[in-house]
Design a protein around this motif. Structure first.
Motif, PDB file in Angstrom:
ATOM      1  N   LYS A 211       3.507   4.131  -3.783  1.00 51.14           N
ATOM      2  CA  LYS A 211       2.870   5.258  -4.469  1.00 51.14           C
ATOM      3  C   LYS A 211       1.572   4.762  -5.113  1.00 51.14           C
ATOM      4  O   LYS A 211       1.561   4.339  -6.272  1.00 51.14           O
ATOM      5  N   PRO A 212       0.472   4.792  -4.380  1.00 53.25           N
ATOM      6  CA  PRO A 212      -0.782   4.257  -4.925  1.00 53.25           C
ATOM      7  C   PRO A 212      -1.309   5.098  -6.081  1.00 53.25           C
ATOM      8  O   PRO A 212      -1.031   6.300  -6.182  1.00 53.25           O
ATOM      9  N   GLN A 213      -2.075   4.431  -6.948  1.00 52.18           N
ATOM     10  CA  GLN A 213      -2.779   5.149  -8.002  1.00 52.18           C
ATOM     11  C   GLN A 213      -3.908   5.956  -7.372  1.00 52.18           C
ATOM     12  O   GLN A 213      -4.256   5.775  -6.212  1.00 52.18           O
ATOM     13  N   ALA A 214      -4.502   6.850  -8.146  1.00 48.49           N
ATOM     14  CA  ALA A 214      -5.617   7.642  -7.623  1.00 48.49           C
ATOM     15  C   ALA A 214      -6.731   6.711  -7.172  1.00 48.49           C
ATOM     16  O   ALA A 214      -7.132   5.804  -7.918  1.00 48.49           O
ATOM     17  N   PRO A 215      -7.250   6.862  -5.952  1.00 49.19           N
ATOM     18  CA  PRO A 215      -8.301   5.972  -5.454  1.00 49.19           C
ATOM     19  C   PRO A 215      -9.595   6.128  -6.249  1.00 49.19           C
ATOM     20  O   PRO A 215      -9.848   7.157  -6.874  1.00 49.19           O
ATOM     21  N   GLY A 216     -10.402   5.080  -6.223  1.00 46.08           N
ATOM     22  CA  GLY A 216     -11.697   5.110  -6.892  1.00 46.08           C
ATOM     23  C   GLY A 216     -11.801   4.119  -8.022  1.00 46.08           C
ATOM     24  O   GLY A 216     -12.891   3.649  -8.354  1.00 46.08           O
ATOM     25  N   HIS A 217     -10.667   3.775  -8.635  1.00 43.44           N
ATOM     26  CA  HIS A 217     -10.666   2.811  -9.731  1.00 43.44           C
ATOM     27  C   HIS A 217     -10.511   1.408  -9.158  1.00 43.44           C
ATOM     28  O   HIS A 217      -9.683   1.174  -8.283  1.00 43.44           O
ATOM     29  N   PHE A 218     -11.307   0.449  -9.640  1.00 39.80           N
ATOM     30  CA  PHE A 218     -11.237  -0.925  -9.143  1.00 39.80           C
ATOM     31  C   PHE A 218      -9.961  -1.590  -9.632  1.00 39.80           C
ATOM     32  O   PHE A 218      -9.706  -1.687 -10.831  1.00 39.80           O
ATOM     33  N   GLU A 219      -9.152  -2.036  -8.698  1.00 42.31           N
ATOM     34  CA  GLU A 219      -7.921  -2.763  -9.000  1.00 42.31           C
ATOM     35  C   GLU A 219      -7.734  -3.816  -7.918  1.00 42.31           C
ATOM     36  O   GLU A 219      -7.395  -3.507  -6.778  1.00 42.31           O
ATOM     37  N   TYR A 220      -7.987  -5.063  -8.276  1.00 39.58           N
ATOM     38  CA  TYR A 220      -7.943  -6.155  -7.300  1.00 39.58           C
ATOM     39  C   TYR A 220      -6.587  -6.183  -6.609  1.00 39.58           C
ATOM     40  O   TYR A 220      -5.544  -6.221  -7.263  1.00 39.58           O
ATOM     41  N   SER A 221      -6.608  -6.167  -5.284  1.00 37.56           N
ATOM     42  CA  SER A 221      -5.355  -6.009  -4.539  1.00 37.56           C
ATOM     43  C   SER A 221      -5.286  -6.947  -3.342  1.00 37.56           C
ATOM     44  O   SER A 221      -6.018  -6.778  -2.368  1.00 37.56           O
ATOM     45  N   ASN A 222      -4.399  -7.927  -3.414  1.00 38.31           N
ATOM     46  CA  ASN A 222      -4.127  -8.755  -2.243  1.00 38.31           C
ATOM     47  C   ASN A 222      -3.456  -7.940  -1.148  1.00 38.31           C
ATOM     48  O   ASN A 222      -3.684  -8.182   0.038  1.00 38.31           O
ATOM     49  N   LEU A 223      -2.638  -6.968  -1.542  1.00 37.96           N
ATOM     50  CA  LEU A 223      -2.023  -6.082  -0.555  1.00 37.96           C
ATOM     51  C   LEU A 223      -3.099  -5.326   0.217  1.00 37.96           C
ATOM     52  O   LEU A 223      -3.059  -5.255   1.452  1.00 37.96           O
ATOM     53  N   GLY A 224      -4.081  -4.770  -0.479  1.00 32.55           N
ATOM     54  CA  GLY A 224      -5.137  -4.007   0.180  1.00 32.55           C
ATOM     55  C   GLY A 224      -5.973  -4.858   1.103  1.00 32.55           C
ATOM     56  O   GLY A 224      -6.286  -4.467   2.234  1.00 32.55           O
TER      57      GLY A 224
END
Length: 351
Positions: free
Chosen positions: A147-160
């Motif tokens: 359940k991703p957070q709303a896109p647009g906010h910077f959140e460093y993600s190894n998964l992404g």
């Protein structure tokens, strides 16, 4: 040709002593690019040690390669930045929130995906090599339930970032290993950058240690290797930096230029590109950089395009100390501090 004769070598040696003291076992390699000339030196190896060819874990510097590939493939007409995850992974159709995430959002850490996949904790049989048993099957399962957070906010993600690498391989029918070798390393004459090393390269692959000198395994990132799985040398990273300042094969340097563009403001003097952090200096010039770390390795690359300068710092010593009962606790990121201190002296522009 790489030489060791650079005036900044004595300062680099002093900085290594300042940040690491007499820590042992420890091998540190520092690479310098200045006006097209390349220099390399280091500490910790035996007499006559070839620091330029020693192989380290690149860790999250891999993300700069993954994003460069993204733009190379876009320029080849293989994909678009606006393409969605769902286009390449129809299995996640039951989860439209994940399916509508774009490749650009994956590359800019604005997808809303968490830093790590939820299922990782269930397959982590070795805490010192956490990604080792996380497979494609686990990734696809996590995408269905995430359940991703709303896109647009910077959140460093190894998964992404790992998902982006997985998609690049899936959409081309080529492994990420092949893509990196054929589209980046071959044109830039980088011979020792790979996800899986040949036997002769394994002999130059340094053993790794925690910040307090405990031996740990190298990381195996598997399906998420696009987030941090590359192994490389200072020699190769100097070639990579040289291309990023504009001196390299045209198709690669053109793609790199796109990764440099600021996409998201983080703080007053800090922005994010795609695969790069961007720090603005006192004269409004910019340094692009990225660091990386596993439990036993630390890495840094930073470059100033206008001044044609770059610094590489690689260490087989992590930013985590292994405490009693196998608890890992974060320590100071020495390679990043050394890298920025050298860049500051060289460019005379950044804070």
């Amino acid at each position: 040709m790489i030489t060791t004769d650079h005036p900044i070598a004595s300062l680099a040696e002093e900085l290594v002593r300042k940040h690491y003291g007499r820590k042992s076992p420890l091998t540190v390699t520092i690479g310098i690019l200045e006006h097209g000339n390349q220099y390399c030196f280091g500490q910790g190896g035996p007499h006559g040690f070839d620091y330029a060819s020693a192989i380290y874990e690149a860790a999250s510097i891999t993300k700069a390669f993954t994003n460069t590939l993204l733009f190379i493939l876009e320029r080849q007409g293989k994909l678009k930045l606006t393409d969605t995850v769902g286009k390449y992974i129809p299995e996640c159709e039951p989860n439209p929130e994940v399916g509508r995430i774009t490749l650009e959002q994956l590359g800019t850490h604005t997808s809303g995906l968490p830093r790590l996949p939820a299922g990782l904790k269930y397959v982590k049989t070795d805490k010192l090599n956490p990604y080792q048993h996380y497979t494609e099957e686990h990734l696809l399962k996590d995408l269905l339930t995430c359940k991703p957070q709303a896109p647009g906010h910077f959140e460093y993600s190894n998964l992404g970032a790992g998902l982006l690498g997985y998609i690049l391989a899936r959409c081309t029918g080529r492994s990420l290993e092949e893509l990196v070798r054929e589209e980046i390393c071959g044109p830039l004459f980088m011979e020792d950058t790979a996800f899986r090393l040949r036997p002769d390269q394994q002999q130059r692959f340094l053993p790794v240690y925690t910040a307090n000198g405990k031996p740990v395994p190298h990381w195996d990132l598997g399906v998420l290797e696009g987030a941090g799985g590359l192994r490389t040398t200072a020699r190769d990273l100097l070639q990579f930096a040289k291309a990023n300042v504009g001196m390299g094969a045209a198709p690669v340097t053109a793609a790199m230029k796109e990764t440099h563009r600021p996409r998201h403001r983080l703080r007053r003097s800090d922005e994010a590109g795609m695969g790069w952090m961007i720090r603005t200096g006192v004269y409004h010039d910019k340094v692009h950089w990225h660091n990386g770390g596993t439990f036993g390795s630390s890495s840094f690359i930073g470059f100033h395009k206008e001044k044609n300068m770059a610094v590489i710092v690689l260490a087989n010593n992590g930013s985590f100390a292994l405490r009693p009962f196998s608890i890992l606790r974060p320590q100071k990121s020495h390679v990043e501090d050394i890298g920025f201190e050298l860049l500051k002296v060289m460019t005379k522009t950044i804070d």
